[in-house]
Design a protein around this motif. Structure first.
Motif: not given
Length: 56
Positions: A1-6, A13-16, A32-36
């Motif tokens: 799990m990852f957290t980003i400041d959206c 936001m907590l992302l899987t 690592l590129e993640v998408e909210c």
């Protein structure tokens, strides 16, 4: 799990792992590129720097 400041949500936001869009090993570390859920994308750099190659 990852957290980003959206910025769209205005919150953390907590992302899987399903939200991972790319994973690259670079000289600066692992990118690592993640998408909210709203579509906002963020790149997270983690890991260690790649060691310098030894002279032959």
């Amino acid at each position: 799990m990852f957290t980003i400041d959206c910025p769209t949500h205005g919150a953390r936001m907590l992302l899987t792992e399903r939200r991972i869009r790319s994973l690259r090993n670079t000289d600066a570390g692992i990118v690592l590129e993640v998408e909210c859920y709203c579509g906002y994308r963020e790149a997270i750099t983690t890991g260690r720097r790649r060691p310098a190659a030894a002279a032959a």
